[in-house]
Design an enzyme around this catalytic site. Sequence first.
Site, PDB file in Angstrom:
ATOM      1  N   ASP A  14       0.890  -1.163   0.000  1.00 14.62           N
ATOM      2  CA  ASP A  14       0.000   0.000   0.000  1.00 14.62           C
ATOM      3  C   ASP A  14       0.929   1.214   0.000  1.00 14.62           C
ATOM      4  OD1 ASP A  14      -1.628   2.127   0.627  1.00 14.62           O
ATOM      5  OD2 ASP A  14      -2.228   1.376   2.597  1.00 14.62           O
ATOM      6  N   LYS A  75       3.127  11.130  -3.884  1.00 16.59           N
ATOM      7  CA  LYS A  75       1.991  10.467  -4.536  1.00 16.59           C
ATOM      8  C   LYS A  75       1.061  11.523  -5.152  1.00 16.59           C
ATOM      9  CE  LYS A  75      -1.522   7.007  -3.392  1.00 16.59           C
ATOM     10  NZ  LYS A  75      -2.009   6.105  -2.325  1.00 16.59           N
ATOM     11  N   GLU A 180      -7.214   0.650  -4.293  1.00 11.89           N
ATOM     12  CA  GLU A 180      -7.184   0.536  -2.830  1.00 11.89           C
ATOM     13  C   GLU A 180      -8.512   0.022  -2.247  1.00 11.89           C
ATOM     14  OE1 GLU A 180      -5.848   4.466  -1.819  1.00 11.89           O
ATOM     15  OE2 GLU A 180      -3.852   4.063  -2.607  1.00 11.89           O
ATOM     16  N   ASP A 206     -12.472   5.625   3.155  1.00 10.16           N
ATOM     17  CA  ASP A 206     -11.027   5.629   3.402  1.00 10.16           C
ATOM     18  C   ASP A 206     -10.541   7.048   3.699  1.00 10.16           C
ATOM     19  OD1 ASP A 206      -8.291   5.468   3.327  1.00 10.16           O
ATOM     20  OD2 ASP A 206      -8.157   4.400   1.421  1.00 10.16           O
TER      21      ASP A 206
END
Length: 611
Positions: A14, A75, A180, A206
Amino acid sequence: MASRRNIAPAIGIDLGTTYSCVAVWQNNRAEIIPNDQGNRITPSCVAFTEDGRLLGDAAKNQTDMNPTNTVFAVKRLIGRRFSDSSAQNDVKYWPFKVVAGPSDRPRIVVNYRGVEKQFYAEEISSMVLVKMKEVAETYLGCILKNAVITVPAYFNDSQRQATKNAGAIAGLNVMRIMDEPTAAAIAYGFDKITKDSKKKCVLIFDLGGGTFDVSLLSVIHGKFVVQATTGDTHLGGEDFDDRLVDHCVKEFKKKYNKDITGNAKSLRRLRTACERAKRMLSSSVMTSIDVDYLYDGVDFSTRISRARFEELNKELFMRCTDLIEKCLSDATIDKTGVDVVVLVGGSTRIPKILELVQDFFKGKELCKGIHPDEAVAYGAAILAANLNGQRDKEVQKLVLVDVTPLSLGIQTLGREMSVVVPRNTPIPTKLKKGFETSCDNQTSVRIAVYEGESAETETKYNNLLGEFLIDGIEPAPMGVSKLDVWFDIDADGILTVSAKGRSSGQKKKIVITRQNGDLTAAEIQKMIEDAAHYKAEDEKHKARISLEDLAEKLKSMAMDSGRSASEMKTMEEKAENVIAWLETNHHAEIGEINKQLKELKATFPALCEEN
Ligand code: AMP
């Protein structure tokens, strides 16, 4: 054929904005792998110093001392162009420098060993991946190659490809780029629950450190399809920290008439204390925030209640439920149609968030059995084992349907996008759409392929993936000549677009070689070589530290009582010689350093063993 018995495991990573997590399937379950500090999550952080490169916790821990060379949150940049408004917004607030590189690709500028260096986001991400790979290799005691890496469901083609490139630069064989939310749903075993029953709707909530994603998956017979995904790329734990920091800044100003906003170091120290307080407030209703010598020699100390924290963040928390509404409306389902709600991300530990989600779904049970920071890596490890051909029944059963994360289409008159492949179409797929000429006697048509959800092509929301010209069309009045366009997406998500004039039979096709933010094979190869160079430098640095450490220890052990004067002298001399050698041989190769280390150990075997 090679035996599968001794097959090296594949890992699930992850790769998060703030933290990353790695897991492996073994002993019939997914295991989260702790790093060298014993932590199950590792900061997605890379630091460059005078001596070398630091990764993970070691990098994060020195941020205050080296803010301009400590790189985090890349990211947010990966697969984007420098001029993207989103990239511009981020860059503004980062302490490290980012500039526009070739083809408008962002490059991060740092000082590494006294020299200015520029890195693409892929390279920094690859360093984080190297760290995660090493964490897993140390734990498993073998060299690893195969991995599944997760990305947010909203990541577009170029962000996915760039992440895959980061994996390749890190020396990984990226078996799959996985969404994800799908990973989290697999972690909870929803592929199995619905094996014999009807379709289930799983909502993945999330809320991490920097981003909020809400996705709705449908699961049937072990197949997952992302029905809708939405969120906010700038909503998460760090925003809650910001609110707390603002609150404290105001209080400090009121109490001492001093404004700390211009002092980056004071703000960073305050932020660390606020983040700690925020975590405390998840289990206590009251806590304190204390920072010695915060600013101008003045200490700061205050008490904060959970209620006050909730009040400060009320609007941000409400935004989370607004976005759940949006996700449901995108998927055109009512909240009663959601069967299961899964909580992922460290910020879902905040009691008010739990309460809001629970209330929204009218008391429906929330899945939070798996550590919220670990669920994604956990699911990725299951898929990794499945793709790696591991024989365990549990992983073999998994069937995953990949879908297109964004709609794909071509530009038509008036810069509108005509969708050929709607978002969430399961892949592989081949879809055809007919078009006609838009003016009289048109003999050629430019096919511009876009991805995105906006009705207009050239907005910040839609990406141009590639274009080609089909000519040789027979002249005819507008709308008479017809053209067929095929979008063919293979199992790896590679898109081939072809077009054929119906009357002329003229054909043209293009394999989309993602141009925005993408790297050529040669560039990737160069980065792989650079990565090997940086790794060798790191190893050399580690070896120097070990040698220096041992020499210093011998020097201090020489002082211990009970040694003869001559023994003491020999030890001191040897240790001093090694320290002097290190000082004069800055560029010594690792072989030479290890030779010195070996010699030192051989001279004092008993003493070195004690250490
Ligand atoms: P993730 O990106 O999922 O690892 O989440 C990291 C975020 O979760 C950071 O902003 C943390 O401050 C936050 N977090 C972790 N533990 C807690 C907690 N107990 N209470 C509130 N926030 C937390």
